[in-house]
Scaffold this motif. Structure first.
Motif, PDB file in Angstrom:
ATOM      1  N   ASN A 209      -4.171   6.841   3.154  1.00  0.00           N
ATOM      2  CA  ASN A 209      -4.421   5.823   4.215  1.00  0.00           C
ATOM      3  C   ASN A 209      -5.730   4.962   4.056  1.00  0.00           C
ATOM      4  OD1 ASN A 209      -2.915   4.680   6.338  1.00  0.00           O
ATOM      5  ND2 ASN A 209      -4.187   5.584   7.654  1.00  0.00           N
TER       6      ASN A 209
ATOM      7  N   THR B  65      -4.928  -2.556   6.548  1.00  0.00           N
ATOM      8  CA  THR B  65      -3.789  -1.903   6.792  1.00  0.00           C
ATOM      9  C   THR B  65      -4.122  -0.729   7.939  1.00  0.00           C
ATOM     10  OG1 THR B  65      -1.598  -1.307   6.265  1.00  0.00           O
ATOM     11  CG2 THR B  65      -3.143  -0.740   4.808  1.00  0.00           C
TER      12      THR B  65
ATOM     13  N   THR C 132      -0.589   3.174   5.442  1.00  0.00           N
ATOM     14  CA  THR C 132      -0.223   2.932   4.155  1.00  0.00           C
ATOM     15  C   THR C 132       1.236   3.934   4.002  1.00  0.00           C
ATOM     16  OG1 THR C 132      -1.391   4.740   3.377  1.00  0.00           O
ATOM     17  CG2 THR C 132      -2.419   2.744   2.998  1.00  0.00           C
TER      18      THR C 132
ATOM     19  N   PRO D 113       0.823  -1.167   0.100  1.00  0.00           N
ATOM     20  CA  PRO D 113      -0.101   0.129   0.001  1.00  0.00           C
ATOM     21  C   PRO D 113       0.796   1.162  -0.096  1.00  0.00           C
ATOM     22  CG  PRO D 113       0.157  -1.003   2.091  1.00  0.00           C
ATOM     23  CD  PRO D 113       0.917  -1.946   1.376  1.00  0.00           C
TER      24      PRO D 113
END
Length: 316
Positions: free
Chosen positions: A127, A132, A135, A122
């Motif tokens: 973000n 996740t 990023t 990523p």
């Protein structure tokens, strides 16, 4: 094993770090690593370059991506996807690391469905990737925003005014949220935390009654015309207001230490996944632990609302 790396979509600080880690660790593990110039454009043109330790020298502190990046809407077309697969096969490349955001992941999934072994990382300041916590590029962009906020606060205090600051984020308010907390903003507007203009003006009017000398309003892009709203605030509240759009400055700059560590971990982890014969997956980090999910799961889910919004309502 021959492994290629490409960066696609919007650039993000930390992309070079991930490339460097994958190359150095990959070579140590006995692989040949190739770069693809200009993302999927280079993939359909067959624009490959072999990467080695010398080419990686010095790039850990460089923002952006030395492999360059591009957007290619046409890659949705099957004929371009098939051309990319053909070029990978001609070069004898068995694995592909794609660093980018949502659009890049969709291209990676298409290649996976055509039999290419793909792992994604990523790379986007927004973000906005599911699966996740962070990023690549997010923390560097956040540092840039907070630095700008601190400077704007100085002039806001001096002139006793309200500053509206628009930040990037696309459909995710994380940059604005973390910046509002880090920079001590009074008001936050994001896709997940919507406020009406009337409510904002009412709050600012109340702040003035409380003898507050200034106010900072942080807004995620696409929520409003910040310049027009600044005029409205000036007309309807006791605050003079000005707007600032930070724009593409948020994408630039040397990656932060946090992004350097994250990029190094993710780049090396991508090589480990290939060695474990795992592909068709997107790398993430959750609770400081590297994880992976099928790419299809990642692109078909939205990130949950950040629990930090509760903190904003309590301390603003």
């Amino acid at each position: 094993m021959k492994i290629a790396i490409l960066t696609s979509g919007g650039d993000a600080p930390g992309m070079n770090v991930a490339i460097r880690a994958a190359v150095r660790y990959g070579i140590k593990k006995g692989h040949e690593i190739y770069g693809v110039y200009s993302g999927y454009v280079g993939l359909i043109k067959g624009d490959f370059v072999k990467l080695d330790h010398k080419r990686m020298s010095g790039i850990i502190s460089m923002g952006g991506t030395f492999l360059k990046t591009a957007r290619l809407e046409e890659f949705k077309d099957a004929k371009f996807q098939e051309k990319a697969v053909e070029n990978l096969k001609k070069k004898g490349i068995e694995g592909l690391i794609v660093i980018g955001g949502d659009g890049s992941y969709r291209g990676a999934l298409a290649l996976h469905n055509l039999g290419v072994k793909v792992v994604t990382i990523p790379g986007t300041i927004d973000n906005d990737i599911y699966g996740t916590d962070y990023t690549l590029g997010f923390h560097t962009a956040l540092d840039t925003i907070v630095s700008a906020m601190d400077k704007l606060r100085d002039t806001s205090v001096s002139h006793q005014r309200c500053s509206i600051i628009e930040v990037m984020g696309r459909n995710c308010g994380d940059l604005a949220l973390y910046a509002a907390i880090s920079g001590g903003a009074e008001i936050l507007v994001t896709p997940e935390h919507k406020l009406s203009k009337e409510d904002i003006i009412a709050s600012l009017t109340q702040y003035k009654k409380e003898d507050r000398t200034h106010a900072i309003v942080v807004v995620t892009e696409h929520q409003m015309d910040v310049f027009e709203f600044a005029k409205e605030i000036t007309e309807k509240s006791k605050f003079t207001s000005v707007a600032t759009i930070l724009g593409y400055v948020q994408r630039g700059g040397s990656p932060s230490a946090q992004d350097r560590i994250l990029g190094t971990r993710m780049g090396a982890y991508a090589i480990d996944l290939f060695d474990q014969k795992i592909s068709g997956v997107a790398i993430g980090i959750e609770n400081d632990r590297l994880v992976y999910l099928p790419i299809g799961v990642v692109i078909n889910n939205k990130r949950p609302v950040n629990p930090l919004y509760k903190l904003v309502t309590e301390v603003s």
